[in-house]
Every structure is written in C-alpha cells, then in structure tokens.
Design a protein around this motif. Structure first.
Motif, PDB file in Angstrom:
ATOM      1  N   GLN A 272      27.817  35.313  43.858  1.00 45.86           N
ATOM      2  CA  GLN A 272      27.730  35.824  42.523  1.00 45.86           C
ATOM      3  C   GLN A 272      27.322  35.282  41.356  1.00 45.86           C
ATOM      4  O   GLN A 272      27.393  33.503  40.635  1.00 45.86           O
TER       5      GLN A 272
ATOM      6  N   ARG B  49      33.608  28.859  40.349  1.00 45.11           N
ATOM      7  CA  ARG B  49      34.591  29.627  39.586  1.00 45.11           C
ATOM      8  C   ARG B  49      34.385  29.153  37.724  1.00 45.11           C
ATOM      9  O   ARG B  49      34.688  29.792  37.335  1.00 45.11           O
TER      10      ARG B  49
ATOM     11  N   TYR C  16      47.253  32.730  45.651  1.00 43.48           N
ATOM     12  CA  TYR C  16      46.494  31.953  44.738  1.00 43.48           C
ATOM     13  C   TYR C  16      47.988  31.733  43.864  1.00 43.48           C
ATOM     14  O   TYR C  16      48.552  32.767  43.218  1.00 43.48           O
TER      15      TYR C  16
ATOM     16  N   SER D  80      37.446  45.214  40.477  1.00 42.38           N
ATOM     17  CA  SER D  80      37.599  43.819  40.166  1.00 42.38           C
ATOM     18  C   SER D  80      38.778  43.257  40.128  1.00 42.38           C
ATOM     19  O   SER D  80      40.066  44.123  39.876  1.00 42.38           O
ATOM     20  N   GLY D  81      38.153  41.963  40.778  1.00 42.09           N
ATOM     21  CA  GLY D  81      39.956  41.305  40.726  1.00 42.09           C
ATOM     22  C   GLY D  81      40.893  41.827  42.423  1.00 42.09           C
ATOM     23  O   GLY D  81      41.909  41.488  42.559  1.00 42.09           O
ATOM     24  N   SER D  82      40.105  42.612  42.974  1.00 40.80           N
ATOM     25  CA  SER D  82      40.838  42.756  44.422  1.00 40.80           C
ATOM     26  C   SER D  82      41.123  41.874  44.834  1.00 40.80           C
ATOM     27  O   SER D  82      41.208  41.873  46.226  1.00 40.80           O
ATOM     28  N   GLY D  83      40.539  41.028  44.976  1.00 41.83           N
ATOM     29  CA  GLY D  83      39.651  39.557  46.639  1.00 41.83           C
ATOM     30  C   GLY D  83      39.097  38.891  46.413  1.00 41.83           C
ATOM     31  O   GLY D  83      38.999  38.969  47.732  1.00 41.83           O
ATOM     32  N   LYS D  84      37.155  40.482  46.425  1.00 37.93           N
ATOM     33  CA  LYS D  84      36.103  40.731  47.281  1.00 37.93           C
ATOM     34  C   LYS D  84      35.808  38.932  47.127  1.00 37.93           C
ATOM     35  O   LYS D  84      35.424  38.747  48.276  1.00 37.93           O
ATOM     36  N   SER D  85      35.560  38.289  46.145  1.00 42.61           N
ATOM     37  CA  SER D  85      35.144  36.978  46.254  1.00 42.61           C
ATOM     38  C   SER D  85      36.464  35.962  47.010  1.00 42.61           C
ATOM     39  O   SER D  85      35.510  34.752  47.594  1.00 42.61           O
ATOM     40  N   THR D  86      37.085  36.241  46.946  1.00 37.18           N
ATOM     41  CA  THR D  86      38.345  35.278  47.643  1.00 37.18           C
ATOM     42  C   THR D  86      37.447  35.825  49.330  1.00 37.18           C
ATOM     43  O   THR D  86      37.733  34.525  49.979  1.00 37.18           O
TER      44      THR D  86
ATOM     45  N   VAL E  68      46.571  37.533  46.703  1.00 41.77           N
ATOM     46  CA  VAL E  68      45.531  38.169  47.446  1.00 41.77           C
ATOM     47  C   VAL E  68      44.482  38.893  47.952  1.00 41.77           C
ATOM     48  O   VAL E  68      44.877  40.075  48.461  1.00 41.77           O
TER      49      VAL E  68
HETATM   50  N1  LIG Z   1      40.916  29.609  42.313  1.00 39.90           N
HETATM   51  C1  LIG Z   1      41.466  30.587  41.858  1.00 39.90           C
HETATM   52  N2  LIG Z   1      42.916  30.175  40.913  1.00 39.90           N
HETATM   53  C2  LIG Z   1      43.656  30.988  40.222  1.00 39.90           C
HETATM   54  N3  LIG Z   1      42.981  32.135  40.628  1.00 39.90           N
HETATM   55  C3  LIG Z   1      42.569  32.892  41.195  1.00 39.90           C
HETATM   56  C4  LIG Z   1      41.641  31.865  41.957  1.00 39.90           C
HETATM   57  N4  LIG Z   1      39.893  32.546  42.351  1.00 39.90           N
HETATM   58  C5  LIG Z   1      40.622  34.085  42.366  1.00 39.90           C
HETATM   59  N5  LIG Z   1      41.718  33.760  41.741  1.00 39.90           N
HETATM   60  C6  LIG Z   1      43.042  35.453  41.046  1.00 39.90           C
HETATM   61  O1  LIG Z   1      42.656  35.757  42.907  1.00 39.90           O
HETATM   62  C7  LIG Z   1      42.238  37.380  42.184  1.00 39.90           C
HETATM   63  C8  LIG Z   1      41.125  37.745  42.772  1.00 39.90           C
HETATM   64  O2  LIG Z   1      39.566  37.411  42.445  1.00 39.90           O
HETATM   65  P1  LIG Z   1      38.519  37.481  43.361  1.00 39.90           P
HETATM   66  O3  LIG Z   1      37.486  36.729  42.434  1.00 39.90           O
HETATM   67  O4  LIG Z   1      38.566  37.565  44.496  1.00 39.90           O
HETATM   68  O5  LIG Z   1      37.958  38.864  42.461  1.00 39.90           O
HETATM   69  P2  LIG Z   1      36.908  40.034  42.848  1.00 39.90           P
HETATM   70  O6  LIG Z   1      37.443  41.275  43.911  1.00 39.90           O
HETATM   71  O7  LIG Z   1      36.022  39.085  43.307  1.00 39.90           O
HETATM   72  O8  LIG Z   1      36.593  40.053  41.655  1.00 39.90           O
HETATM   73  P3  LIG Z   1      35.533  41.024  40.869  1.00 39.90           P
HETATM   74  O9  LIG Z   1      34.652  41.721  41.388  1.00 39.90           O
HETATM   75  O10 LIG Z   1      36.103  40.654  39.782  1.00 39.90           O
HETATM   76  O11 LIG Z   1      34.702  40.111  41.136  1.00 39.90           O
HETATM   77  C9  LIG Z   1      41.975  37.293  40.420  1.00 39.90           C
HETATM   78  O12 LIG Z   1      42.857  37.377  39.993  1.00 39.90           O
HETATM   79  C10 LIG Z   1      41.931  36.156  40.153  1.00 39.90           C
HETATM   80  O13 LIG Z   1      42.613  35.983  39.081  1.00 39.90           O
END
Ligand SMILES: Nc1ncnc2c1ncn2[C@@H]1O[C@H](COP(=O)(O)OP(=O)(O)OP(=O)(O)O)[C@@H](O)[C@H]1O
Ligand SMILES: [Mg+2]
Lengths: 440, 219
Positions: B90, A438, B11, B40-46, B20
């Motif tokens: 990504q 990230r 987190y 976006s920000g829903s936690g998909k990457s997480t 998340v």
């Molecule tokens: N390492 C981390 N430390 C703190 N917060 C985090 C961390 N990784 C993700 N987050 C938070 O967790 C939430 C989900 O993040 P994530 O990257 O999973 O979203 P996403 O669905 O992949 O979004 P996008 O479509 O923008 O990629 C966000 O609010 C992000 O700020």
C-alpha cells in the motif's frame, strides 16, 4: 558476500545523506583535529624542555638564579624554578666557585638583548658574555673562524662570535623579520619551503658580494667589536645559539651594563665527585649571599623534573583526548540514531524485500564506522595542515607530530565508530517490518 | 499454494487489545487470482502481512507451498519472502534516495538466488514496463502510475510464484488503473498466483474469486 553488500549499502547511505553526514562528521573532525594539534603541542613543549634541560651533562651542575623549592617529599620542585626571577648571581660568585675543589671548569653566562649593527643592517640579538668554554659546554660548533681565548678574555678584547642567524641577517642573507622582534628561538629548519628557496635566491645574490663577517667590525650599543667566528646553525630549541652574539665575559662586564649571571654551568672533574662538588658549590655561593636566592641543580634532578613535566603533559593529553572523543562519539551516535529513525520506512522496505537482521545491522554499523573514519581522517589531515602552517610561521616553539599520535587518532576513531555504531545498528535491526512500513 | 487455518491476530496498544483477525480460513490454489475486499480497518493489510511473512500470527496455521510458515525460523522466513513472494505495498513504498533502477534491484541485492545477469534482468523488466528512460530518476519525480509500475517491477524481479498486492490502484485514475490491471493479467497468465486487496469492485471483478473480510473472518 553479505558483508560486502552491507558495506556498499553503507557507502551509498552516507552518500545519499551527505549533507547530514557532513554535519555529523564535524564532531569527529573537530575531535580528531583537537587530538592531533593538542598532542603536537604537548610533544612540542616536552621536546623544547628536553632540549633546554636535557643538554646538561652528567658531570655538569647548573646554577640558576632563584630558589628552587623543596617539595614535601624532599625532592626539589624544579618547576618553581622555571619562572624567571631577578638574578643576584655575579661574576665574583663564578670566581668563588672556580676555587671549589674538584671543579674542572665554570662557565658563567651574562645575557641581554640588544641591537647589533653592521653597515645598514640592524638586528636584535641575545648578547652573551661568557668564557672560552662556552662552545664546548653549549654544544655549539664553529662554522667559520675561531672562538675567543682565555687570553682575550683577560685582555677584555672586543671580539665576538656570532650565531648563524645573526650572521646571515647582518649580511642580508635571510630577511627574517622575527629576528627584529627579538625572538631568540628561531628554528631555522621549520621555515616553509618557499621561504627557504627565497632565502637561497636572496642569499646567493648577496653572497656574490659578501660571504662572511669574519674579520669585519660590528657595532653593539656604540661600541665596535671584531667578529672572529661564526657558530654553526644549531637547531636545538631553547638553548639554540643561532641568535646569540657571544663575547668574553670580562669584555661584557666593562663595555655593557650587564652584571648578573643568567646561569652558570659548573663541571666536576669526574662523575664520582659530582655530589660532593654540588654541596661545595652551594656552600661557596651561600657564603657570598645573605639569603638563598639561587639554585644548584644536578642532571639527575633535572631529569626528575623533566619526568614530572612529561607526566603532567601526558595526563593532560589523555584528559583532553578523552573529552574530545566523548563529545564527538556521542554526537555521531545522536545523528545515527536520528538517521535510523528517519529511515524507518527504508529499513522496513529493505526487510520486507529480503534483507536479514544481520544485513541491516551491518549496513548501519558500517555507516557509523565509515563516518567516524572519514571524519577522523579529515580531522587528522586538518591537524597536520595546522601544524605545518604553525611551524612555518610561528617560532615560539615547534609543534611535533609523532607518527604514533596519528595512528592513535585513527585507531580511536575506528574504536569510537565501532562503539557508538552498535546501538543505532541494533535499533535499526530490531525494527519489525510490518510496523516500520506503517511509519509515517 | 496458500493454506490459512483458523488464523488469529491481535494488536495491543496500551491496555487496549484489538482482535483484528479472529479465525481466518483461506485456501488459494497455485495460479489462482484472488481479490480480498473489506472496510477500512477490517484487517486486510494485517492479513496480507501475515501472508507475506512480514508478521507472525498469534494462533492458527499458515502453509505456503506445503511449508509450515508459522513454524519457521526468522531466517528461513526472510529467505522465503525474498525468493517466493513479490510484494506490492500500500502506498508504493519506494526508497526515496534510490533511483528507479536501484529500487527495482533491491530484492536481488539481498537475494541468494544466482540470477546471473541481475542488472540485465532489471533493465529488461523496466523496458517491459515502459520505464527504461526513467531508470535513473528518483521516485519523487515520478507520477503515481509510474511509481506503481516501479513497485510492480520490484515485486516481479525475483520471479516469485506469489504476488501480494495491497491496494495497487488505490490512488490512480481509471486509465492508469486499467494499465496496472492488465499488467497483473499478464503476470497471472504467466502462471503466478495473485492475491490482491482492493476496495474497488471493478478491480476485484478482474480476479477469479472475491472474498470479503468482515469482523475478523473471511466470507
Ligand atoms: N502494528 C500495529 N499496531 C497496532 N495496531 C495495528 C497495527 N497494525 C494494524 N493495526 C490495527 O489493526 C486494524 C487493522 O489494520 P489494517 O491495516 O490491517 O486495516 P486495513 O483493512 O488494511 O485498512 P485500510 O483499508 O485502511 O488499509 C486497525 O484498527 C489498525 O489500527
Ligand atoms: Mg491496508
């Protein structure tokens, strides 16, 4: 092999960041350069002093002008005597010492700097007035001819024995500009190869005409002297006789304006009586002088002083080296920490693709280590080159680079690399891949 | 193949705790092609990071090919990730200092699999992707589509059973997107399991199943 992979990656990492790597390396390069050169200076100074002072035999006693101070613990502080002071020692003092019981020989020396002329050549040299014992006491062997005798001394014969450099310069065999500058410490051996070859070529051309000054007449200060001998090259520093022109002391006293002795070497008849003679010589001189403006020094005192000089140099060396290493070490560490930060993403990607913590750690550890070793090697190389150039061109004293110093520098750069490599490596290894990816 | 049970992940940044994932359940069969959508920000990457063993879950269970990932040691997880999972991140995530060839070779560098002729494998893959003439280029000289193909080649090089792709067509035009999607189709036909994250309905429609991540749970 995991380690081999990490090593290869480290090499690659350095190569792809080579511009930053070069600037990071400067610290180590300069550090190691300083270590090498300063060590060489310290050792060179020590060797010079050794040769100057250490030539005194066990049964010899040195009388020098100036008072050597006694230190608090009763030892003579010879370092205070190393500074030059006007001499009040005279030939009469030498004759008085000759009458001291158990004194075998006394070799007084008058010394001054003057020009020696032969045909169209004019060379500055150290004119020494002394006795027939000089060549033995100074360890100066004759290359040609003979030394003057006691009889010639008494007859105030105008004869001289010339040092090797003076001899060759007067014959035009070696064009040594330094001899004209009055440097009495020419080191024949340290001339660069091209100079030596040049000398050889020039020397051979001239030697077709003239090969020896023995039997020839030379001029010193409007007076004519006959050359009766030539001293063999004598590379010992400080006490080198290469730039000397030696004549009987009686001759020197009458034909030149030299009066005061630069030193006097007294030989005791045996080792057992050295202490006794030492005291007697002092008393004999004290009787002639209104104040104690001279020093009488035995070999063991000489060696003691030498030891002191050596230990001062060692402390200095350790201090300077430690500083150089500290600076270069922290410099490298900073750069590596920065590098780890900048490459956070790279670390994240590598971990995500299957690199273990250990592999990442070793990659960055090896990078630091290699950086230090390469920098160290470059610094050592530059230092070595500097010493070569110095010894080829500067003749005040020779720099001596012992092998142990090179090894020490190399091992220290390895040690530093290992030490400062740990922190950046751990920092890199402890990164979480999900977070590192990230990182913008 | 994949079995997530009541997976939770939060987190913490300073005093702020953000939950998340709040109990995600997901079963994916061997050879399935699943798309996950969400804001976006829903936690998909997480979630994908958890699937890819790049991160560890707080609570719940994660089984991959029968093995309990949430109980594994870190060393075992690294190995699993290297051998069984192909990751398309990504934003490409190519290492800028390395050439295309070296980037694709990376998983093999760390791999313990005896794949014999590693270089030949990379070259064959680059050829298949139409990237052979770019093999010595640095990533910054490539177009977005080319970068993504390099990233996909890298994900495939270890012949993993599971492909995880995070917005693989995120910044690509329609033609390039189609290009990448047909690549995925091919990999899928060859038997790989694919989980792809996207916000693009057309991309999601190529998958056999579409799931949505909302308020920390999959629906
Ligand atoms: N390492 C981390 N430390 C703190 N917060 C985090 C961390 N990784 C993700 N987050 C938070 O967790 C939430 C989900 O993040 P994530 O990257 O999973 O979203 P996403 O669905 O992949 O979004 P996008 O479509 O923008 O990629 C966000 O609010 C992000 O700020
Ligand atoms: Mg995302």
């Amino acid at each position: 092999m995991k380690l081999l992979t990490a090593f290869k990656l480290a090499c690659f990492g350095l190569w792809s960041n080579r511009y930053r790597v070069v600037s990071a390396m400067m610290g180590v390069v300069i550090g190691m350069f300083a270590v090498i050169v300063l060590t060489a200076i310290a050792i060179g100074v020590k060797d010079t002093l050794m040769k100057q002072m250490g030539s005194l035999g066990a049964e010899q006693i040195l009388v020098m002008p100036g008072r050597v101070l006694d230190t608090a613990n009763g030892q003579k502080d010879l370092l205070s005597g190393l500074t030059s002071v006007p001499s009040t020692l005279t030939y009469e003092d030498a004759q008085a010492v000759e009458n001291v019981p158990n004194v075998k020989t006394v070799t007084p020396q008058l010394e001054t700097v003057n020009f020696v002329e032969y045909e169209d050549k004019n060379v500055q040299s150290a004119i020494v007035g002394t006795t027939d014992q000089y060549s033995r006491v100074q360890h100066a062997k004759l290359a040609e001819g003979r030394f003057f005798t006691k009889e010639e001394q008494q007859a105030e014969a105008k004869v001289v024995v010339v040092g090797n450099n003076i001899h060759d310069s007067l014959l035009g065999k070696n064009e040594v500009p330094d001899a004209e500058e009055g440097s009495s410490t020419n080191v024949v051996e340290s001339k660069p190869w091209w100079k030596r070859i040049l000398n050889k070529i020039l020397g051979e051309e001239v030697s077709a005409e003239e090969t020896s000054l023995v039997g020839k007449k030379i001029m010193i200060n409007e007076e004519t002297y006959e050359v009766i001998g030539v001293l063999a090259p004598n590379a010992t520093l400080g006490s080198s006789t290469d730039n000397n022109v030696v004549m009987p002391i009686e001759t020197a006293l009458t034909t030149t304006d030299m009066k005061n002795l630069t030193k006097m070497i007294v030989e005791a008849s045996s080792l057992d009586v050295v202490d006794e003679v030492d005291g007697a010589v002092f008393n004999a001189l004290a009787a002639n002088h209104s104040e104690i403006d001279f020093s009488v020094v035995k070999q063991d005192q000489m060696l003691g002083a030498l030891g002191k000089v050596t230990s001062i140099l060692q402390v200095m060396l350790v201090g300077i080296n430690a500083t150089a290493l500290l600076i270069s070490g922290t410099g490298i560490m900073n750069v590596m920490v920065m590098s780890v930060r900048e490459r956070t993403r790279e670390i994240g990607i590598r971990k995500a693709l299957g690199a273990t913590t250990f592999e990442i750690m070793m990659q960055f550890f090896f990078e630091t280590l290699l950086l230090c070793i390469i920098g160290g090697a470059v610094g050592i190389g530059l230092g070595y080159a500097f010493i070569e150039v110095w010894n080829g061109n500067i003749e005040i004293f020779a720099l001596v680079l012992p092998m142990w110093a090179v090894k020490l520098a190399l091992y220290t750069s390895i040690a530093i690399g290992s030490l400062v490599g740990i922190y950046p490596a751990l920092k890199a290894a402890s990164m979480k891949p999900s977070k590192a990816l990230r990182f913008e | 193949m994949i079995d997530l049970k009541d997976v939770r992940k939060h987190y913490r940044s300073g005093n702020l705790k953000s939950e998340v994932l709040r109990g995600v359940n997901l079963q994916v069969k061997q050879g399935e092609y699943v798309a996950i959508m969400g804001k976006s920000g829903s936690g998909k990457s997480t979630m994908l990071n958890l699937l890819g063993t790049l991160d560890v879950l707080d609570k719940g269970e994660y089984k991959l090919a029968g093995k309990s990932v949430h109980k594994m040691s870190r060393g075992k997880r690294v190995r699993l990730r290297n051998e069984e999972i192909g990751f398309v991140f990504q934003h490409f995530q190519l290492i800028p200092n390395l050439s295309v060839f070296q980037n694709v070779l990376l998983p093999l560098t760390y791999g313990r699999k005896r794949l014999g002729k590693k270089k030949a494998r990379v070259l064959a893959l680059l050829d298949e992707m139409g990237l052979l003439d770019k093999k010595n280029q640095k990533p910054d000289r490539l177009s977005g589509g080319e970068k993504q193909r390099v990233a996909i080649a890298r994900a495939l090089v270890n012949e993993p059973g599971l492909i995880l792709a995070d917005e693989p067509t995120g910044s690509l035009d329609e033609e390039t997107t189609e290009n990448i999607l047909s690549l995925f189709d091919r990999v899928h036909e060859q038997g790989a399991t694919i989980v792809v994250i996207t916000h693009d309905q057309e991309v999601a429609d190529r998958a056999g199943r579409i799931l949505r991540l909302q308020n920390g749970v999959l629906v």
